[in-house]
Design a protein around this motif. Structure first.
Motif, PDB file in Angstrom:
ATOM      1  N   THR A  79       3.746   6.055   3.441  1.00  0.00           N
ATOM      2  CA  THR A  79       2.825   6.592   2.458  1.00  0.00           C
ATOM      3  C   THR A  79       2.027   7.725   3.076  1.00  0.00           C
ATOM      4  O   THR A  79       2.007   7.911   4.302  1.00  0.00           O
ATOM      5  CB  THR A  79       1.878   5.489   1.950  1.00  0.00           C
ATOM      6  OG1 THR A  79       1.155   5.960   0.813  1.00  0.00           O
ATOM      7  CG2 THR A  79       0.868   5.085   3.020  1.00  0.00           C
TER       8      THR A  79
ATOM      9  N   GLN B  80      -3.472   7.359   0.034  1.00  0.00           N
ATOM     10  CA  GLN B  80      -2.820   6.607  -1.030  1.00  0.00           C
ATOM     11  C   GLN B  80      -3.136   5.116  -0.891  1.00  0.00           C
ATOM     12  O   GLN B  80      -3.486   4.632   0.184  1.00  0.00           O
ATOM     13  CB  GLN B  80      -1.311   6.822  -0.978  1.00  0.00           C
ATOM     14  CG  GLN B  80      -0.894   8.267  -1.215  1.00  0.00           C
ATOM     15  CD  GLN B  80      -1.238   8.731  -2.605  1.00  0.00           C
ATOM     16  OE1 GLN B  80      -0.836   8.118  -3.599  1.00  0.00           O
ATOM     17  NE2 GLN B  80      -1.983   9.823  -2.708  1.00  0.00           N
ATOM     18  N   ASN B  81      -2.975   4.398  -1.986  1.00  0.00           N
ATOM     19  CA  ASN B  81      -3.127   2.939  -1.980  1.00  0.00           C
ATOM     20  C   ASN B  81      -1.755   2.302  -1.836  1.00  0.00           C
ATOM     21  O   ASN B  81      -0.759   2.810  -2.359  1.00  0.00           O
ATOM     22  CB  ASN B  81      -3.769   2.453  -3.277  1.00  0.00           C
ATOM     23  CG  ASN B  81      -5.152   3.026  -3.492  1.00  0.00           C
ATOM     24  OD1 ASN B  81      -5.775   3.547  -2.567  1.00  0.00           O
ATOM     25  ND2 ASN B  81      -5.636   2.937  -4.718  1.00  0.00           N
TER      26      ASN B  81
ATOM     27  N   THR C 146       0.303  -1.732  -1.669  1.00  0.00           N
ATOM     28  CA  THR C 146       0.200  -3.172  -1.900  1.00  0.00           C
ATOM     29  C   THR C 146       1.435  -3.852  -1.340  1.00  0.00           C
ATOM     30  O   THR C 146       2.557  -3.400  -1.583  1.00  0.00           O
ATOM     31  CB  THR C 146       0.071  -3.502  -3.390  1.00  0.00           C
ATOM     32  OG1 THR C 146      -1.101  -2.877  -3.907  1.00  0.00           O
ATOM     33  CG2 THR C 146      -0.026  -5.000  -3.607  1.00  0.00           C
TER      34      THR C 146
ATOM     35  N   ARG D  80     -11.793  -1.571   2.492  1.00  0.00           N
ATOM     36  CA  ARG D  80     -10.606  -0.937   1.912  1.00  0.00           C
ATOM     37  C   ARG D  80      -9.460  -1.943   1.748  1.00  0.00           C
ATOM     38  O   ARG D  80      -8.470  -1.637   1.091  1.00  0.00           O
ATOM     39  CB  ARG D  80     -10.138   0.225   2.791  1.00  0.00           C
ATOM     40  CG  ARG D  80     -11.122   1.375   2.901  1.00  0.00           C
ATOM     41  CD  ARG D  80     -10.510   2.534   3.669  1.00  0.00           C
ATOM     42  NE  ARG D  80     -10.177   2.180   5.040  1.00  0.00           N
ATOM     43  CZ  ARG D  80      -8.933   2.017   5.489  1.00  0.00           C
ATOM     44  NH1 ARG D  80      -7.899   2.171   4.673  1.00  0.00           N
ATOM     45  NH2 ARG D  80      -8.716   1.700   6.759  1.00  0.00           N
TER      46      ARG D  80
ATOM     47  N   SER E 257      -8.047  -5.683   0.546  1.00  0.00           N
ATOM     48  CA  SER E 257      -8.311  -6.851  -0.283  1.00  0.00           C
ATOM     49  C   SER E 257      -7.045  -7.693  -0.372  1.00  0.00           C
ATOM     50  O   SER E 257      -5.935  -7.167  -0.387  1.00  0.00           O
ATOM     51  CB  SER E 257      -8.783  -6.450  -1.674  1.00  0.00           C
ATOM     52  OG  SER E 257      -7.780  -5.716  -2.340  1.00  0.00           O
TER      53      SER E 257
ATOM     54  N   GLU F 121      -3.711  -5.508  -0.429  1.00  0.00           N
ATOM     55  CA  GLU F 121      -3.817  -4.122  -0.853  1.00  0.00           C
ATOM     56  C   GLU F 121      -4.677  -3.349   0.133  1.00  0.00           C
ATOM     57  O   GLU F 121      -5.718  -3.846   0.586  1.00  0.00           O
ATOM     58  CB  GLU F 121      -4.433  -4.009  -2.257  1.00  0.00           C
ATOM     59  CG  GLU F 121      -4.548  -2.563  -2.739  1.00  0.00           C
ATOM     60  CD  GLU F 121      -5.225  -2.421  -4.080  1.00  0.00           C
ATOM     61  OE1 GLU F 121      -5.910  -3.353  -4.525  1.00  0.00           O
ATOM     62  OE2 GLU F 121      -5.094  -1.320  -4.679  1.00  0.00           O
ATOM     63  N   ILE F 122      -4.238  -2.159   0.457  1.00  0.00           N
ATOM     64  CA  ILE F 122      -5.027  -1.246   1.281  1.00  0.00           C
ATOM     65  C   ILE F 122      -5.308  -0.009   0.444  1.00  0.00           C
ATOM     66  O   ILE F 122      -4.381   0.656  -0.029  1.00  0.00           O
ATOM     67  CB  ILE F 122      -4.303  -0.836   2.574  1.00  0.00           C
ATOM     68  CG1 ILE F 122      -3.796  -2.065   3.334  1.00  0.00           C
ATOM     69  CG2 ILE F 122      -5.249  -0.023   3.459  1.00  0.00           C
ATOM     70  CD1 ILE F 122      -2.954  -1.726   4.553  1.00  0.00           C
ATOM     71  N   GLN F 123      -6.551   0.275   0.241  1.00  0.00           N
ATOM     72  CA  GLN F 123      -6.942   1.458  -0.524  1.00  0.00           C
ATOM     73  C   GLN F 123      -7.243   2.613   0.436  1.00  0.00           C
ATOM     74  O   GLN F 123      -7.692   2.406   1.561  1.00  0.00           O
ATOM     75  CB  GLN F 123      -8.166   1.144  -1.363  1.00  0.00           C
ATOM     76  CG  GLN F 123      -7.923   0.080  -2.423  1.00  0.00           C
ATOM     77  CD  GLN F 123      -9.150  -0.179  -3.273  1.00  0.00           C
ATOM     78  OE1 GLN F 123     -10.270  -0.089  -2.797  1.00  0.00           O
ATOM     79  NE2 GLN F 123      -8.939  -0.485  -4.542  1.00  0.00           N
ATOM     80  N   ARG F 124      -6.969   3.813  -0.046  1.00  0.00           N
ATOM     81  CA  ARG F 124      -7.292   5.035   0.719  1.00  0.00           C
ATOM     82  C   ARG F 124      -6.797   4.910   2.161  1.00  0.00           C
ATOM     83  O   ARG F 124      -7.581   4.982   3.125  1.00  0.00           O
ATOM     84  CB  ARG F 124      -8.798   5.299   0.692  1.00  0.00           C
ATOM     85  CG  ARG F 124      -9.388   5.375  -0.709  1.00  0.00           C
ATOM     86  CD  ARG F 124     -10.890   5.641  -0.716  1.00  0.00           C
ATOM     87  NE  ARG F 124     -11.641   4.666   0.046  1.00  0.00           N
ATOM     88  CZ  ARG F 124     -11.986   3.484  -0.387  1.00  0.00           C
ATOM     89  NH1 ARG F 124     -11.598   3.067  -1.596  1.00  0.00           N
ATOM     90  NH2 ARG F 124     -12.689   2.659   0.385  1.00  0.00           N
ATOM     91  N   THR F 125      -5.508   4.736   2.301  1.00  0.00           N
ATOM     92  CA  THR F 125      -4.937   4.482   3.615  1.00  0.00           C
ATOM     93  C   THR F 125      -5.294   5.568   4.629  1.00  0.00           C
ATOM     94  O   THR F 125      -5.442   6.761   4.276  1.00  0.00           O
ATOM     95  CB  THR F 125      -3.408   4.349   3.549  1.00  0.00           C
ATOM     96  OG1 THR F 125      -2.879   5.498   2.862  1.00  0.00           O
ATOM     97  CG2 THR F 125      -2.994   3.085   2.846  1.00  0.00           C
TER      98      THR F 125
END
Lengths: 112, 112
Positions: free
Chosen positions: B13, B17-18, B20, B64, B66, B78-82
């Protein structure tokens, strides 16, 4: 001081010899100890667990635990090239805690 | 077979980007764990579920990250704003108790 320490190696052992892998841990109240084997690019595979002082044998593998010295080891007898991998020591550091703390692993190479 | 499957096996990615990841343990594995492993290191604990309840989270699990385990079956991470520092192998482990943690094949994340 790291909570679980291993010599990162690499450890090189001739085929047929005994490979000895060592691990020390920091918390005296630790109750459960594990050895995982990890081939390159793969996930860790549980190979041994030990909970009481002394030796525990499973085939060619023997785990040894000495709680007084806060030391756990893994012996691999009659080493085979297929034993070449990284060996991870893991400790459940606090009784009832729901996580394992891993050492950094020892890379073992068995030479034919 | 450890009774734990993970999807995807690889994820590439771009930064920001997010992503999951999914973990599917067999029904006997009421305990589910997420770990992260970077190159040359042992796995580091992220979080733990017993059935659907998330009972422990590591400080490594920043805001970031969850994780969920709805209905106590599969789990998602989930990782947000990798960030590039998130590049690692994400391991899901399952087991009937703390002393038996079996890992799935892992999801290797590369953040460009």
């Amino acid at each position: 001081q790291k909570e679980v320490e291993q010599n990162s190696g690499p450890l090189s052992v001739p085929e047929g010899a005994i490979a000895s892998l060592n691990c020390t841990y920091s918390d005296r109240v630790s109750q459960s100890f594990f050895w995982y084997r990890q081939y390159s690019g793969k996930s860790p595979e549980l190979i041994m667990s030990i909970y009481s002082n002394g030796d525990k044998e499973d085939g060619r593998f023997t785990a040894q635990l000495n709680k007084a010295s806060q030391y756990v080891s893994l012996l691999i007898r009659d080493s085979q090239p297929s034993d070449s991998a990284t060996y991870l020591c893991a400790v459940n550091l606090i009784q009832g805690a729901q996580k394992l703390v891993f050492g950094q692993g020892t890379r073992l190479t068995i030479n034919p | 077979d450890t009774g734990v499957s993970q999807d995807p096996r690889h994820k590439i990615t771009k930064r920001g980007q997010n992503v999951t990841f999914r973990c599917d343990p067999i029904s006997e594995h009421n305990r589910l764990y997420w770990y992260r492993q970077t190159l040359g290191q042992g796995p580091e604990f992220l979080t733990y579920f017993q059935n659907e309840a998330q009972l422990e989270k590591s400080r490594l699990l920043s805001n970031r990250f969850s994780a969920e385990r709805p209905k106590g079956s599969f789990s998602t991470l989930e990782i947000q704003r990798t960030e590039q520092g998130d590049s690692a192998m994400y391991l899901c482990g399952g087991g009937p108790n703390t002393d038996t943690q079996y890992f799935g094949p892992g999801t290797r994340l590369t953040v460009l």
